[in-house]
Design an enzyme around this catalytic site. Structure first.
Site, PDB file in Angstrom:
ATOM      1  N   ASP A 250       0.813  -1.224   0.000  1.00 49.93           N
ATOM      2  CA  ASP A 250       0.000   0.000   0.000  1.00 49.93           C
ATOM      3  C   ASP A 250       0.846   1.273   0.000  1.00 49.93           C
ATOM      4  O   ASP A 250       0.432   2.297   0.547  1.00 49.93           O
ATOM      5  CB  ASP A 250      -0.958   0.033   1.215  1.00 49.93           C
ATOM      6  CG  ASP A 250      -1.811  -1.210   1.287  1.00 49.93           C
ATOM      7  OD1 ASP A 250      -2.293  -1.649   0.232  1.00 49.93           O
ATOM      8  OD2 ASP A 250      -1.964  -1.753   2.398  1.00 49.93           O
TER       9      ASP A 250
ATOM     10  N   LYS B  95       2.252   2.356  -5.063  1.00 51.15           N
ATOM     11  CA  LYS B  95       3.015   1.924  -6.253  1.00 51.15           C
ATOM     12  C   LYS B  95       2.235   2.149  -7.541  1.00 51.15           C
ATOM     13  O   LYS B  95       2.814   2.481  -8.567  1.00 51.15           O
ATOM     14  CB  LYS B  95       3.347   0.416  -6.150  1.00 51.15           C
ATOM     15  CG  LYS B  95       4.238   0.071  -4.992  1.00 51.15           C
ATOM     16  CD  LYS B  95       4.492  -1.420  -4.910  1.00 51.15           C
ATOM     17  CE  LYS B  95       3.323  -2.247  -4.457  1.00 51.15           C
ATOM     18  NZ  LYS B  95       2.837  -2.018  -3.099  1.00 51.15           N
TER      19      LYS B  95
ATOM     20  N   GLY C 188      -4.271  -4.120  -4.345  1.00 46.15           N
ATOM     21  CA  GLY C 188      -5.258  -3.101  -4.708  1.00 46.15           C
ATOM     22  C   GLY C 188      -4.514  -1.838  -5.080  1.00 46.15           C
ATOM     23  O   GLY C 188      -3.957  -1.169  -4.221  1.00 46.15           O
ATOM     24  N   HIS C 189      -4.428  -1.552  -6.359  1.00 51.70           N
ATOM     25  CA  HIS C 189      -3.669  -0.392  -6.812  1.00 51.70           C
ATOM     26  C   HIS C 189      -4.638   0.696  -7.271  1.00 51.70           C
ATOM     27  O   HIS C 189      -5.411   0.489  -8.195  1.00 51.70           O
ATOM     28  CB  HIS C 189      -2.713  -0.798  -7.950  1.00 51.70           C
ATOM     29  CG  HIS C 189      -1.644  -1.740  -7.490  1.00 51.70           C
ATOM     30  ND1 HIS C 189      -0.957  -2.588  -8.318  1.00 51.70           N
ATOM     31  CD2 HIS C 189      -1.143  -1.958  -6.249  1.00 51.70           C
ATOM     32  CE1 HIS C 189      -0.082  -3.284  -7.613  1.00 51.70           C
ATOM     33  NE2 HIS C 189      -0.171  -2.930  -6.360  1.00 51.70           N
TER      34      HIS C 189
ATOM     35  N   GLN D  37       2.126  -5.841  -3.115  1.00 49.27           N
ATOM     36  CA  GLN D  37       2.472  -5.942  -1.684  1.00 49.27           C
ATOM     37  C   GLN D  37       3.813  -5.228  -1.435  1.00 49.27           C
ATOM     38  O   GLN D  37       4.114  -4.285  -2.142  1.00 49.27           O
ATOM     39  CB  GLN D  37       2.502  -7.402  -1.200  1.00 49.27           C
ATOM     40  CG  GLN D  37       1.117  -8.048  -1.134  1.00 49.27           C
ATOM     41  CD  GLN D  37       0.630  -8.595  -2.462  1.00 49.27           C
ATOM     42  OE1 GLN D  37       1.366  -9.246  -3.180  1.00 49.27           O
ATOM     43  NE2 GLN D  37      -0.616  -8.321  -2.817  1.00 49.27           N
TER      44      GLN D  37
HETATM   45  P1  IMP Z   1      -2.717 -12.670   1.796  1.00 56.07           P
HETATM   46  O1  IMP Z   1      -1.771 -12.132   0.800  1.00 56.07           O
HETATM   47  O2  IMP Z   1      -4.163 -12.387   1.467  1.00 56.07           O
HETATM   48  O3  IMP Z   1      -2.480 -14.108   2.131  1.00 56.07           O
HETATM   49  O4  IMP Z   1      -2.477 -11.867   3.175  1.00 56.07           O
HETATM   50  C1  IMP Z   1      -1.265 -12.014   3.928  1.00 56.07           C
HETATM   51  C2  IMP Z   1      -0.877 -10.696   4.577  1.00 56.07           C
HETATM   52  O5  IMP Z   1      -0.487  -9.774   3.569  1.00 56.07           O
HETATM   53  C3  IMP Z   1      -2.014 -10.013   5.350  1.00 56.07           C
HETATM   54  O6  IMP Z   1      -1.448  -9.306   6.434  1.00 56.07           O
HETATM   55  C4  IMP Z   1      -2.559  -9.030   4.343  1.00 56.07           C
HETATM   56  O7  IMP Z   1      -3.220  -7.953   4.954  1.00 56.07           O
HETATM   57  C5  IMP Z   1      -1.284  -8.599   3.642  1.00 56.07           C
HETATM   58  N1  IMP Z   1      -1.511  -8.133   2.272  1.00 56.07           N
HETATM   59  C6  IMP Z   1      -1.791  -8.890   1.189  1.00 56.07           C
HETATM   60  N2  IMP Z   1      -1.915  -8.123   0.099  1.00 56.07           N
HETATM   61  C7  IMP Z   1      -1.696  -6.861   0.493  1.00 56.07           C
HETATM   62  C8  IMP Z   1      -1.624  -5.621  -0.193  1.00 56.07           C
HETATM   63  O8  IMP Z   1      -1.793  -5.520  -1.405  1.00 56.07           O
HETATM   64  N3  IMP Z   1      -1.355  -4.535   0.566  1.00 56.07           N
HETATM   65  C9  IMP Z   1      -1.123  -4.610   1.892  1.00 56.07           C
HETATM   66  N4  IMP Z   1      -1.153  -5.743   2.581  1.00 56.07           N
HETATM   67  C10 IMP Z   1      -1.431  -6.861   1.890  1.00 56.07           C
END
Ligand code: IMP
Length: 431
Positions: A13, A16, A40-41, A225
């Site tokens: 977040d 990017k 989520g971009h 991420q």
């Molecule tokens: P997962 O990727 O859904 O398995 O989540 C694993 C961890 O990564 C959790 O803490 C999510 O909140 C975090 N996470 C996954 N995708 C994002 C992102 O795009 N932005 C911020 N945190 C993320």
């Protein structure tokens, strides 16, 4: 054009999408190499706001081609919804977006398992996005996953294969979680319909990216991420299941190291984290709330409130070193406009001893007490600035400090959500 990898330097977040959107305008390719619809971009354009989860942000520029790499896990329902949603907003990507046949599929049972596993973990939950990311990568590693290439099978074979997989998953979910079965035939039939629409985009990436390999076509790798959520290098187990850091760009695209070009990091002017896990500079109560409400810190994917805190130089230096970043971008500087004091963690105190390095274990990360350096706030709006000279002196001092401590040029500073609200500083911010 210089090739680039754009990597989140914090816990995701970082903004990017906006940087990628700007830097990819003249690129031939934008490549996503890991993750899935957990990303989520958000990009703000004159025509309105666009939120992307799977489609690379760079595709908002006409003429740029996009590639969803083999390192991704793709929910075909989510992909189709996104393509159709973009078309409704006037952005057509079907004829210039390509999906690796080797990328793995996320099916409804992956999402179900993600949710069930999280609720079973109770207080130890990771706080996943519930998009089925971890279970899909589990199947990939176990060598039992379905891939995008399976959508090219004769449709009866695809249907049969999917029914088998859903029935197997139903058994597993019943045994592990006493879960109700998912409707195998309905899922298979829906997937057959999706396969027809998605088939023209599914490719052998090695062939499609030949121009990049040969150096005749340029590429921007769009990380999702962030470094501190990296499966290997982040705060395991509170991480995602892919490799957002630089190594993922190679394994997740099949391109060789010489294609990477510049490695750039994106950092917010403060920090946020969504989901659970250690966050040394986290601010609680009103202080965190101020950053959250001014910065609109709610997840673009799940709408969850993000945890907020001060800029963490120890963690940021780790991200710069780990990825070999040779330039960084700072985003959301304007969110600090009203603060009368701004803090930066310059080192940690771990069990009474000073620590300058980001520790590997999440237990140690959780015990780190930040040692802060304090800066006076500039207390005036920066969103109209388009050059360094137009920034208040105190804002410049803050940026110069970050640049000096990170040891790499700050190549751009974002001062608002809109495409144009960026100060480009290829020579750095220190005058
Ligand atoms: P997962 O990727 O859904 O398995 O989540 C694993 C961890 O990564 C959790 O803490 C999510 O909140 C975090 N996470 C996954 N995708 C994002 C992102 O795009 N932005 C911020 N945190 C993320």
């Amino acid at each position: 054009m210089t090739n680039r990898v754009i990597i989140g330097g914090q816990w995701g977040d970082e903004g990017k999408g906006k940087i990628v959107d700007a830097l990819s305008r003249d690129m031939d390719w934008v490549v996503r190499y890991q993750g899935g619809a957990n990303a989520g971009h958000t990009i703000v354009r004159d025509e309105g706001k666009i939120v992307l989860h799977l489609v690379p942000s760079g595709l908002l520029s006409k003429g740029v081609r996009g590639y969803l790499g083999n390192g991704m896990v793709i929910d075909p329902w989510a992909l189709m919804d996104e393509i159709v949603g973009l078309e409704a907003q006037g952005v057509h990507v079907r004829d210039r977006m390509f999906v690796s046949a080797s990328a793995h599929l996320i099916l409804p049972y992956h999402k179900r398992r993600d949710e069930l596993a999280e609720s079973k973990r109770k207080r130890k939950s990771i706080g996943t996005t519930g998009r089925g990311i971890g279970p899909a990568y589990m199947d990939k590693c176990q060598r039992v996953g379905l891939r995008m290439g399976d959508l090219l099978l004769p449709l009866e074979n695809l249907e049969r294969k999917v029914i088998e997989k859903v029935l197997e998953a139903n058994e597993l979910l019943a045994a592990l979680y006493n879960a109700e079965p998912l409707p195998s035939e309905a899922i298979a039939q829906e997937l057959v319909v999706l396969a027809r629409s998605l088939a023209p985009m599914i490719v052998d990436g090695h062939t499609v990216l030949a121009g990049v390999r040969q150096g005749t076509e340029s590429v921007l790798f769009e990380g999702a991420q962030g470094t501190l959520l990296d499966l290997d290098h982040g705060s395991y187990p509170y991480v995602t299941s892919s490799s957002p850091s630089v190594g993922g760009a190679l394994t997740g695209s099949g391109l060789p190291p010489r294609s990477l070009g510049e490695v750039n990091g994106v950092f917010k002017a403060y920090c946020t984290r969504v989901g659970n896990g250690p966050f040394p500079t986290e601010l609680h109560a009103e202080d965190g709330e101020a950053l959250r409400s001014i910065g609109g810190e709610f997840g673009a994917t799940t709408g969850r409130a993000r945890r907020c805190g001060w800029f963490d130089l120890v963690a940021a230096r780790y991200a710069v070193e780990l990825n070999g970043m040779n330039g960084v971008f700072i985003t959301k500087l304007d969110v600090l406009d009203t603060m009368n004091e701004i803090k930066v963690a310059v080192s940690y105190d771990l069990d009474g001893k000073p620590l300058g390095q980001f520790p590997t274990s999440p237990e140690a990360q959780a015990r780190c007490v930040p040692v802060y350096r304090s800066f006076p706030g500039w207390e005036s709006p920066v969103d109209g600035a388009r050059s360094l000279k137009e920034l208040p002196a105190k804002a410049r001092q803050y940026l110069e400090f970050l640049e000096k401590e990170l040891g790499v040029h700050i190549e751009g500073v974002s001062v608002g959500p809109h495409r144009d609200q960026t100060i480009w500083t290829p020579e750095g911010v220190t005058t």
